[in-house]
Design an enzyme around this catalytic site. Structure first.
Site, PDB file in Angstrom:
ATOM      1  N   SER A 155      38.346  31.167  20.604  1.00 34.19           N
ATOM      2  CA  SER A 155      37.134  31.046  19.797  1.00 34.19           C
ATOM      3  C   SER A 155      35.937  31.529  20.607  1.00 34.19           C
ATOM      4  O   SER A 155      36.016  31.706  21.826  1.00 34.19           O
ATOM      5  CB  SER A 155      36.917  29.585  19.392  1.00 34.19           C
ATOM      6  OG  SER A 155      36.630  28.795  20.540  1.00 34.19           O
TER       7      SER A 155
ATOM      8  N   ASP B 265      39.357  34.098  17.284  1.00 34.48           N
ATOM      9  CA  ASP B 265      39.341  33.161  16.169  1.00 34.48           C
ATOM     10  C   ASP B 265      37.908  32.985  15.663  1.00 34.48           C
ATOM     11  O   ASP B 265      36.996  32.686  16.437  1.00 34.48           O
ATOM     12  CB  ASP B 265      39.913  31.814  16.640  1.00 34.48           C
ATOM     13  CG  ASP B 265      40.118  30.828  15.511  1.00 34.48           C
ATOM     14  OD1 ASP B 265      40.313  31.268  14.368  1.00 34.48           O
ATOM     15  OD2 ASP B 265      40.083  29.607  15.789  1.00 34.48           O
ATOM     16  N   HIS B 266      37.714  33.158  14.385  1.00 36.23           N
ATOM     17  CA  HIS B 266      36.418  32.953  13.727  1.00 36.23           C
ATOM     18  C   HIS B 266      35.277  33.752  14.370  1.00 36.23           C
ATOM     19  O   HIS B 266      34.221  33.200  14.685  1.00 36.23           O
ATOM     20  CB  HIS B 266      36.058  31.462  13.705  1.00 36.23           C
ATOM     21  CG  HIS B 266      36.786  30.703  12.648  1.00 36.23           C
ATOM     22  ND1 HIS B 266      36.490  30.809  11.303  1.00 36.23           N
ATOM     23  CD2 HIS B 266      37.829  29.840  12.740  1.00 36.23           C
ATOM     24  CE1 HIS B 266      37.315  30.040  10.608  1.00 36.23           C
ATOM     25  NE2 HIS B 266      38.138  29.453  11.455  1.00 36.23           N
TER      26      HIS B 266
ATOM     27  N   GLU C 261      38.654  36.602   5.817  1.00 41.46           N
ATOM     28  CA  GLU C 261      38.736  35.275   5.195  1.00 41.46           C
ATOM     29  C   GLU C 261      38.040  35.277   3.840  1.00 41.46           C
ATOM     30  O   GLU C 261      36.941  35.806   3.678  1.00 41.46           O
ATOM     31  CB  GLU C 261      38.114  34.196   6.081  1.00 41.46           C
ATOM     32  CG  GLU C 261      38.193  32.809   5.455  1.00 41.46           C
ATOM     33  CD  GLU C 261      37.949  31.670   6.427  1.00 41.46           C
ATOM     34  OE1 GLU C 261      38.030  30.516   5.983  1.00 41.46           O
ATOM     35  OE2 GLU C 261      37.684  31.921   7.616  1.00 41.46           O
TER      36      GLU C 261
ATOM     37  N   HIS D  59      39.475  22.049   9.001  1.00 44.03           N
ATOM     38  CA  HIS D  59      39.331  22.087  10.452  1.00 44.03           C
ATOM     39  C   HIS D  59      39.139  20.682  11.023  1.00 44.03           C
ATOM     40  O   HIS D  59      38.569  19.808  10.375  1.00 44.03           O
ATOM     41  CB  HIS D  59      38.142  22.962  10.853  1.00 44.03           C
ATOM     42  CG  HIS D  59      38.366  24.413  10.617  1.00 44.03           C
ATOM     43  ND1 HIS D  59      37.686  25.145   9.664  1.00 44.03           N
ATOM     44  CD2 HIS D  59      39.219  25.299  11.210  1.00 44.03           C
ATOM     45  CE1 HIS D  59      38.095  26.400   9.683  1.00 44.03           C
ATOM     46  NE2 HIS D  59      39.024  26.522  10.604  1.00 44.03           N
ATOM     47  N   GLY D  60      39.608  20.507  12.263  1.00 45.08           N
ATOM     48  CA  GLY D  60      39.372  19.256  12.977  1.00 45.08           C
ATOM     49  C   GLY D  60      40.438  18.211  12.719  1.00 45.08           C
ATOM     50  O   GLY D  60      41.435  18.434  12.020  1.00 45.08           O
TER      51      GLY D  60
ATOM     52  N   ALA E 271      45.303  23.866  10.350  1.00 44.71           N
ATOM     53  CA  ALA E 271      46.651  23.438   9.986  1.00 44.71           C
ATOM     54  C   ALA E 271      47.303  22.506  11.003  1.00 44.71           C
ATOM     55  O   ALA E 271      48.516  22.377  11.031  1.00 44.71           O
ATOM     56  CB  ALA E 271      47.541  24.662   9.758  1.00 44.71           C
ATOM     57  N   SER E 272      46.502  21.864  11.841  1.00 46.09           N
ATOM     58  CA  SER E 272      47.078  20.850  12.725  1.00 46.09           C
ATOM     59  C   SER E 272      47.507  19.645  11.901  1.00 46.09           C
ATOM     60  O   SER E 272      46.889  19.312  10.880  1.00 46.09           O
ATOM     61  CB  SER E 272      46.069  20.417  13.791  1.00 46.09           C
ATOM     62  OG  SER E 272      45.947  21.395  14.806  1.00 46.09           O
TER      63      SER E 272
ATOM     64  N   ILE F 206      46.761  26.419  15.104  1.00 43.51           N
ATOM     65  CA  ILE F 206      46.907  25.067  15.652  1.00 43.51           C
ATOM     66  C   ILE F 206      45.966  24.910  16.833  1.00 43.51           C
ATOM     67  O   ILE F 206      46.082  25.615  17.839  1.00 43.51           O
ATOM     68  CB  ILE F 206      48.366  24.806  16.083  1.00 43.51           C
ATOM     69  CG1 ILE F 206      49.304  24.923  14.870  1.00 43.51           C
ATOM     70  CG2 ILE F 206      48.498  23.432  16.737  1.00 43.51           C
ATOM     71  CD1 ILE F 206      50.777  24.960  15.214  1.00 43.51           C
TER      72      ILE F 206
END
Length: 311
Positions: free
Chosen positions: A50, A82-83, A134, A180-181, A215-216, A257
């Site tokens: 990230s 990422d992002h 996205e 997220h989170g 997706a955690s 993840i």
């Protein structure tokens, strides 16, 4: 083996009905734990960084750590941003050796998202770098991503074909109910993914790789340890792993993840200090933390992703 982009690994994953794990990395122990598990299981791998991780560890250090992982494992590994939230950030990562980037224009209106994504794709494809776009917005907080439940929105399947055709992206992150989170749902709320949206997207984009962010699973074992040894996470609820496995059997080729890595590491370190309060050598508590990450990643590869033996 040099870094690879995601094009070939996603094609194999789509055809084989499995997904590739995209694990967020911040330091040496996290990278070691992830790559040791993947090597033992002969699994393809995406290491993703990230903007916050890049600032924390620095681009150069992260590149050298990933270079070491390539030497140690000889696995097909993609290094992914990422992002990414701007063309400038994506360009910097592409110029700096990343093999894949995500441009997240989901906070813009549709036409602005298309234009920004297309600009990144044109620059990346000239350099053999793949691009993830996205559509839709996931709720939750993780690193620099902060979207309220009110601002979240499911992906509109009617837009996906137009978006992919006009931008030229290589994969597409969609919003079907992940978040997220670690705090994805309210207490008592039942996690549920919109497989109807995923199915409709796959019909409109046959053979095209889809990505799940947030997706955690917020593995209960780690939450319990954190709570036992001084934490306060009673409301942390994740995505059931059986739902993620179902998604991986459909069009989802990449599952992100991050939170589960953080929870595994933190739970191990807190447990270690509770049992060994006199320890002060970082090797004493980071070694079991690395092992906890390795075990968790192996579990994900075997149980959720289905990509063991696919490298």
């Amino acid at each position: 083996m040099p870094l690879v982009n995601t094009r070939e690994m996603f094609q194999k994953a789509y055809d084989g009905g499995y997904a590739i794990g995209a694990f967020n990395v911040n330091n040496m122990e996290i990278i070691q734990g992830i790559t040791e598990a993947a090597k033992e299981l002969n699994a393809p791998l995406i290491l993703q960084v990230s903007a916050g991780a890049r600032k924390y560890a620095s681009h150069t250090y992260l590149m050298k750590l990933v270079e070491a992982a390539l030497i140690e494992t000889d696995l097909p590994i993609a290094l992914h941003l990422d992002h990414g939230d701007s063309f400038e950030l994506c360009k910097s990562c592409i110029d700096g050796g990343f093999s894949s980037v995500m441009i997240d224009g989901s906070h813009y209106d549709y036409e602005e998202n298309v234009a920004l994504t297309r600009k990144v794709v044109e620059y990346a494809h000239e350099r053999n770098v793949t691009v993830e776009g996205e559509l839709g917005r996931l709720a939750g907080i993780e690193d620099a991503v902060n979207v309220s439940a009110e601002d979240a929105s499911y992906t509109n399947p009617a837009q996906v074909q137009d978006f992919v055709e006009r931008t030229g992206v290589d994969s597409l992150a969609i919003a079907i109910g992940t978040s997220h989170g670690a705090y994805k749902f309210k207490p008592g709320q039942k996690p549920q993914l919109r497989f109807d949206i995923l199915e409709e997207v796959s019909k409109r984009l046959p053979g095209f790789p889809i990505v799940l962010h947030g997706a955690s699973s917020v593995i209960p074992e780690f939450v319990e340890k954190i709570n036992k040894f001084g934490g306060a996470m009673p409301d942390a609820i994740g995505i059931p792993e059986e739902m993620l496995r179902q998604a991986a059997k459909m069009a989802v080729c990449k599952i992100n993840i991050d939170s589960d890595l953080r929870l595994a590491m933190t739970a191990s370190i807190r447990e270690h200090f509770a049992e060994h309060p006199d320890h002060f050598d970082p090797r004493q508590y980071l070694k079991p933390a690395r092992a906890a990450i390795k075990d968790m990643v192996a579990h994900k590869i075997n149980t959720v992703l289905g990509c063991a033996g696919k490298a």
